[in-house]
Structures are given as structure tokens and as C-alpha cells.
Design a protein around this motif. Structure first.
Motif, PDB file in Angstrom:
ATOM      1  N   ALA A  31       0.800  -1.248   0.025  1.00  0.00           N
ATOM      2  CA  ALA A  31      -0.057  -0.006  -0.018  1.00  0.00           C
ATOM      3  C   ALA A  31       0.735   1.299  -0.093  1.00  0.00           C
ATOM      4  N   SER A  32       2.170   1.295   0.245  1.00  0.00           N
ATOM      5  CA  SER A  32       3.116   2.177   0.529  1.00  0.00           C
ATOM      6  C   SER A  32       4.414   1.710   0.402  1.00  0.00           C
ATOM      7  N   ALA A  33       5.371   2.666   0.444  1.00  0.00           N
ATOM      8  CA  ALA A  33       6.731   2.310   0.589  1.00  0.00           C
ATOM      9  C   ALA A  33       7.050   1.886   1.942  1.00  0.00           C
ATOM     10  N   SER A  34       6.307   2.713   2.953  1.00  0.00           N
ATOM     11  CA  SER A  34       6.234   2.360   4.257  1.00  0.00           C
ATOM     12  C   SER A  34       5.957   0.892   4.552  1.00  0.00           C
ATOM     13  N   ALA A  35       4.670   0.600   3.862  1.00  0.00           N
ATOM     14  CA  ALA A  35       4.299  -0.973   4.124  1.00  0.00           C
ATOM     15  C   ALA A  35       5.466  -1.776   3.826  1.00  0.00           C
ATOM     16  N   GLU A  75      17.507  10.731   3.744  1.00  0.00           N
ATOM     17  CA  GLU A  75      16.317   9.874   3.703  1.00  0.00           C
ATOM     18  C   GLU A  75      14.929  10.705   3.600  1.00  0.00           C
ATOM     19  N   PHE A  76      14.021  10.098   2.801  1.00  0.00           N
ATOM     20  CA  PHE A  76      12.654  10.676   3.372  1.00  0.00           C
ATOM     21  C   PHE A  76      12.435  10.049   4.769  1.00  0.00           C
ATOM     22  N   PRO A  77      11.426  10.698   5.515  1.00  0.00           N
ATOM     23  CA  PRO A  77      11.229  10.502   6.765  1.00  0.00           C
ATOM     24  C   PRO A  77      10.957   8.905   7.066  1.00  0.00           C
ATOM     25  N   THR A  78      10.220   8.563   6.098  1.00  0.00           N
ATOM     26  CA  THR A  78       9.851   7.288   6.310  1.00  0.00           C
ATOM     27  C   THR A  78      10.626   6.242   6.496  1.00  0.00           C
ATOM     28  N   ASN A  79      11.977   6.244   5.687  1.00  0.00           N
ATOM     29  CA  ASN A  79      13.072   5.394   5.648  1.00  0.00           C
ATOM     30  C   ASN A  79      14.021   5.655   6.865  1.00  0.00           C
ATOM     31  N   VAL A 101      19.241   3.213   2.249  1.00  0.00           N
ATOM     32  CA  VAL A 101      19.466   4.445   1.494  1.00  0.00           C
ATOM     33  C   VAL A 101      18.617   4.665   0.258  1.00  0.00           C
ATOM     34  N   THR A 102      18.324   6.166   0.185  1.00  0.00           N
ATOM     35  CA  THR A 102      17.455   6.599  -1.153  1.00  0.00           C
ATOM     36  C   THR A 102      18.307   6.638  -2.367  1.00  0.00           C
ATOM     37  N   GLN A 103      17.577   6.469  -3.435  1.00  0.00           N
ATOM     38  CA  GLN A 103      18.340   6.680  -4.701  1.00  0.00           C
ATOM     39  C   GLN A 103      18.748   8.320  -5.086  1.00  0.00           C
ATOM     40  N   CYS A 107      17.756  12.095  -3.418  1.00  0.00           N
ATOM     41  CA  CYS A 107      17.421  12.840  -1.999  1.00  0.00           C
ATOM     42  C   CYS A 107      15.819  13.852  -2.517  1.00  0.00           C
ATOM     43  N   PHE A 108      14.886  13.638  -1.570  1.00  0.00           N
ATOM     44  CA  PHE A 108      13.904  14.179  -1.926  1.00  0.00           C
ATOM     45  C   PHE A 108      13.753  15.595  -1.645  1.00  0.00           C
ATOM     46  N   HIS A 109      14.778  16.009  -0.917  1.00  0.00           N
ATOM     47  CA  HIS A 109      14.653  17.525  -0.538  1.00  0.00           C
ATOM     48  C   HIS A 109      15.697  18.385  -1.466  1.00  0.00           C
ATOM     49  N   LEU A 168      17.404  -0.268  -0.972  1.00  0.00           N
ATOM     50  CA  LEU A 168      17.162   1.171  -1.978  1.00  0.00           C
ATOM     51  C   LEU A 168      15.736   1.726  -1.954  1.00  0.00           C
ATOM     52  N   ASP A 169      15.644   2.824  -1.448  1.00  0.00           N
ATOM     53  CA  ASP A 169      14.322   3.656  -1.660  1.00  0.00           C
ATOM     54  C   ASP A 169      14.483   4.329  -3.040  1.00  0.00           C
ATOM     55  N   GLY A 170      13.624   3.618  -3.993  1.00  0.00           N
ATOM     56  CA  GLY A 170      13.927   4.069  -5.174  1.00  0.00           C
ATOM     57  C   GLY A 170      12.680   5.139  -5.762  1.00  0.00           C
ATOM     58  N   TYR A 171      11.992   5.714  -4.791  1.00  0.00           N
ATOM     59  CA  TYR A 171      10.615   6.465  -4.795  1.00  0.00           C
ATOM     60  C   TYR A 171      11.120   7.481  -5.742  1.00  0.00           C
ATOM     61  N   GLN A 172      12.311   8.374  -5.522  1.00  0.00           N
ATOM     62  CA  GLN A 172      12.568   9.507  -6.490  1.00  0.00           C
ATOM     63  C   GLN A 172      13.613   9.249  -7.470  1.00  0.00           C
ATOM     64  N   GLY A 173      13.668   7.950  -7.626  1.00  0.00           N
ATOM     65  CA  GLY A 173      14.551   7.451  -9.023  1.00  0.00           C
ATOM     66  C   GLY A 173      13.952   6.835  -9.997  1.00  0.00           C
ATOM     67  N   LEU A 191       3.074   7.097  -6.983  1.00  0.00           N
ATOM     68  CA  LEU A 191       2.421   8.460  -7.045  1.00  0.00           C
ATOM     69  C   LEU A 191       3.238   9.593  -7.883  1.00  0.00           C
ATOM     70  N   LYS A 192       4.556   9.304  -8.129  1.00  0.00           N
ATOM     71  CA  LYS A 192       5.252  10.270  -8.705  1.00  0.00           C
ATOM     72  C   LYS A 192       5.773   9.815  -9.971  1.00  0.00           C
ATOM     73  N   TYR A 193       6.818   9.586 -10.337  1.00  0.00           N
ATOM     74  CA  TYR A 193       7.357   9.257 -11.758  1.00  0.00           C
ATOM     75  C   TYR A 193       6.965   7.969 -12.258  1.00  0.00           C
TER      76      TYR A 193
HETATM   77  C1  LIG Z   1      12.207   9.145  -1.219  1.00  0.00           C
HETATM   78  C2  LIG Z   1      10.745   8.853  -0.872  1.00  0.00           C
HETATM   79  N1  LIG Z   1      10.426   7.713  -0.139  1.00  0.00           N
HETATM   80  C3  LIG Z   1       9.209   7.393   0.269  1.00  0.00           C
HETATM   81  C4  LIG Z   1       8.356   8.095  -0.080  1.00  0.00           C
HETATM   82  C5  LIG Z   1       6.961   8.209   0.350  1.00  0.00           C
HETATM   83  O1  LIG Z   1       6.791   6.901   1.086  1.00  0.00           O
HETATM   84  P1  LIG Z   1       5.361   6.199   1.613  1.00  0.00           P
HETATM   85  O2  LIG Z   1       4.834   5.503   0.211  1.00  0.00           O
HETATM   86  O3  LIG Z   1       5.363   5.386   2.668  1.00  0.00           O
HETATM   87  O4  LIG Z   1       4.393   7.326   1.814  1.00  0.00           O
HETATM   88  C6  LIG Z   1       8.472   9.558  -0.481  1.00  0.00           C
HETATM   89  C7  LIG Z   1       7.652  10.582  -1.095  1.00  0.00           C
HETATM   90  O5  LIG Z   1       6.221  10.670  -0.699  1.00  0.00           O
HETATM   91  C8  LIG Z   1       9.926   9.795  -1.104  1.00  0.00           C
HETATM   92  O6  LIG Z   1      10.140  10.898  -1.676  1.00  0.00           O
END
Ligand SMILES: Cc1ncc(COP(=O)(O)O)c(C=O)c1O
Length: 391
Positions: free
Chosen positions: A91-95, A119-123, A165-167, A169-171, A194-199, A220-222
Motif C-alpha cells: 500500500a506504500s513504501a512504508s508498508a 532519507e525521506f522521513p519514512t526510511n 538508503v535513497t536513490q 534525495c527528496f529535498h 534502496l528507496d527508489g521512490y525519487q529515482g 505516485l510520482k514518476y
Molecule cells: C524518497 C521517498 N521515499 C518514500 C516516499 C513515500 O513513502 P510512503 O509510500 O511510505 O508514503 C517519498 C515521497 O512521498 C519519497 O520521496
């Protein structure tokens, strides 16, 4: 990013204008905020309508829903160059991260979790939560908007159980040197998430070539889908030894056994799933991933390379301060410019129909393959009137 002319000439460029016309928001807005939310394609709108149609036509059809979940599984496997049995649809990266964390044992000599300052907060938060279960989190610091590989070399040691680690950085948009980090993790006997959400969705990626053990991401994004759906990749040889304690009926070997006498996890990565899948989101995710597959990741990576280079060139010409390296190997699809007041700047741009976002005093400009040079011109025309907000 692809920069060699040899590579570019090998890529067949799609009809970008035609593809752009499938994203109606681009007619109304200068949309440069794919790091927050991808633009909605007509293909995805149609898929969501198909969900409603299917419910009206079929009533309840659990097997059909499982099929939709499996279609997403197959599409994600295609995106990563993985096997479908290595993918959990979540349901999410967090899950995905939580399920994985629940399968790790921190009550042993290896109990260290290495995360980064990017890292994005969740990771980060999920791993700090594991300190209640015996984990010890080490956060690798940044230096001037980058994290040099030596910082990872110093942090990853023989006590490290997992590096998360993230691929990208979200910020600030910085791209970590994942192959180098993977090499260190392998040498030290640590796992690598690897948190690939932004890559993912912005670059050609092969999970085996990257040398990682786990990947999480979301649609949600790319990846052009919607909120409320993500995935976890688990490298096949590891699946059997990892038994999640965060679980649910869709993680069982036989989903429809309805067994309430025990726990019988699936032999595949489906063991990292939980309850009823996010069915409407599966429809949207499938449609979004199909667009990426049709356009092709090498072409998308090339186009994003052109657009990000144009943004960097305009920012430099105007004398603005980039918050990210101008080296294509060190940034993702997200380019950031320093601002004195991100909320004011994002708000002013928004009032002019230009959609961006901000984090930590950075203006985030994040094109996808559907953007064009006209969007970049519009943004920089608007920025010229707001010089006082830029560093
Ligand atoms: C790098 C990164 N990881 C994770 C998430 C989101 O994680 P989740 O699916 O747990 O909300 C985001 C953005 O919302 C993100 O930019």
C-alpha cells in the motif's frame, strides 16, 4: 543520466508532443512537480473508470482482484528487471519497509542499520522504531549537499545488518552513488535496501546490475499511477530466510485457504504483502507503468537529462544558487535552487499557474518526460520577477 552522443544516437526519440497531449494538466499549468505527484495521464483516468465499470459489471470478483494485483507485480518486475516472484505489491513504501524490518532479527552481533542524511522521513523513522527491538541506527552525514562515498565507508562495518538508503534525495535532488555503496555493503556482509521512490521511472534501472538486495518504491510520482500503492523487491535467495511478523491474509501461501490455525507465508515475495490489496490503485498503477514501458526508460532518461541540463543552464545564467551538483551523475530528475522563502516563492509561482514545491529552503523543480523547454522558459520568466526570494 545519459550524456554521451553515442548513446543518444542509439535511442529512438518518441513523439514527445504527442505523448505530452495525453497529460491534460499540462494544457492548464506549467507542471514541474513530478517529485511530489506525477501528472495524470488520460490512460490512468481511463483505468480508474474501468475499475468502476468492472465493479458495476462483476459485482464481487476476488479472483479478478488478485489478477489486478498480479498484473502490477509483473509490471514492477519489468520495470526493475526482476522476477515477478521477487515483488510484493504494497500500500506504500512504508508498508514494504515495515514488513521487511519485521523479518529482521536485531538481537544479535549484527544489529546496526545505516541510513543517510538524505532519507525521506519514512526510511529513517521506521528504522529508528526498530531500536525498540534491538537495532542501532547510524545516520551518515552530508557534506555540502552531497554524501561522499567515504562517509559510507566509515559507517558500514561488520556489525551492520542493513544499509537503507535513497536513490535520489527528496529535498535537494542529490543522487547517491548506489553501485559504490552496494560494493561496500557486500564487502562488509551487510544487506542493502534502496528507496527508489525519487529515482525509478526517471532512469534505466536494472536491479541485478545495481547490486541491491531490496528496493521499495511507490506509484505516485514518476511511475505515473496514484497514491496508496507501492512495492517491495526482495532478491530471490533471501526470500525464504526472511519471515515477516507484520503480515496478513494476502501474504499467505494460499490466500483463500482462510486458515485460522497458523501462519503459512507464501514462498515468494508475496509474503511481504498484508491485507486486501489497494484494488483501485492497482488499475491506475498498471496504466502508469504501461506508459513507461511503451515510451521506454532509456528514452525517458535521455529526455529528462536534456530537461534537467536546460534547468541547470538557466539557473546558472541567472546567477541563482543550485542546491545540487550540476554533474548529471550526481543529480536525479529533481533540480533545486536555494531560496530565502520557499513557501512564498512556491505560492507566487502557483498563483501564476506554475506548479513547483519546496523543502528546506530549496525550490524543487522536477520535470518528467512530458515536460518541454517551453515549461522551463515559463518558470525562469516568472523567477526573474522574484529575484529577491532567490539566493
Ligand atoms: C524518497 C521517498 N521515499 C518514500 C516516499 C513515500 O513513502 P510512503 O509510500 O511510505 O508514503 C517519498 C515521497 O512521498 C519519497 O520521496
Amino acid at each position: 543520466m545519459i550524456s554521451s552522443p553515442d548513446v543518444s544516437s542509439a535511442i529512438e526519440e518518441p513523439d514527445w508532443d504527442n505523448i505530452r497531449s495525453r497529460f491534460p494538466v499540462l494544457e492548464k499549468k506549467t507542471y514541474l512537480n513530478s517529485c511530489a505527484y506525477g501528472a495524470l495521464a488520460t490512460d490512468v483516468t481511463d483505468a480508474l473508470q474501468r475499475y468502476i465499470h468492472d465493479r458495476q459489471e462483476k459485482g464481487t470478483d476476488w479472483n479478478y482482484w488478485v489478477e489486478r494485483n498480479d498484473s502490477v507485480r509483473n509490471a514492477v518486475a519489468g520495470l526493475l528487471g526482476a522476477d515477478a516472484d521477487e515483488i510484493a505489491v504494497t500500500a506504500s513504501a512504508s508498508a514494504g519497509i515495515n514488513s521487511l524490518a519485521s523479518a529482521l532479527n536485531f538481537d544479535q552481533a549484527r544489529n546496526k542499520v545505516v541510513i543517510s542524511a538524505f532519507e525521506f522521513p519514512t526510511n529513517a523513522q521506521i528504522w529508528y522504531a526498530q531500536e525498540l527491538r534491538g537495532a542501532k541506527v547510524v545516520r551518515v552525514p552530508e557534506k555540502d549537499g552531497q554524501i561522499p562515498v567515504e562517509h559510507f565507508e566509515a559507517a558500514i562495518d561488520d556489525q551492520t545488518l542493513i544499509v537503507a538508503v535513497t536513490q535520489v534525495c527528496f529535498h535537494n535532488g542529490a543522487r547517491l552513488d548506489i553501485p559504490a555503496i552496494a560494493e561496500i555493503a557486500r564487502r562488509r556482509g551487510a544487506l542493502l535496501l534502496l528507496d527508489g521512490y525519487q529515482g525509478l521511472g526517471t532512469m534505466d534501472f536494472d536491479v541485478h546490475q545495481a547490486g541491491v538486495d531490496f528496493v521499495v518504491g511507490g506509484m505516485l510520482k514518476y511511475l505515473l499511477g496514484t497514491a496508496g500503492i507501492g512495492f517491495l523487491y526482495v532478491r530471490e535467495p533471501l526470500i525464504e530466510s526472511l519471515v515477516p511478523t507484520a503480515t496478513g491474509w494476502f501474504a499467505q501461501s494460499d490466500i483463500f485457504a482462510m486458515d485460522t490455525t497458523g501462519y503459512n507465508p507464501s514462498p515468494t515475495a508475496r509474503r511481504f504483502e498484508m491485507g486486501t490489496p489497494p484494488v483501485p490503485n492497482c488499475y491506475a498503477a498498471e496504466a502508469g507503468l504501461k506508459i513507461l514501458e511503451d515510451v521506454g526508460l532509456p528514452a525517458i532518461e535521455y529526455r529528462i537529462g536534456e530537461l534537467t541540463a536546460a534547468i541547470i543552464a538557466e539557473a546558472k545564467k541567472a546567477g541563482y544558487t543550485l542546491s545540487v551538483s550540476d554533474d548529471p551523475a550526481r543529480h536525479g530528475a529533481l533540480i533545486t535552487i536555494r531560496t530565502h522563502d520557499e513557501a512564498a516563492l512556491v505560492g507566487i509561482l502557483d498563483s501564476q499557474g506554475i506548479v513547483t514545491s519546496g523543502r528546506f529552503d530549496n525550490l524543487r523543480i522536477s520535470p518528467h518526460f512530458y515536460n518541454n523547454e517551453g515549461d522551463i522558459d515559463a518558470l525562469f520568466r516568472a523567477l526573474r520577477q522574484q529575484k529577491h526570494l532567490l539566493v
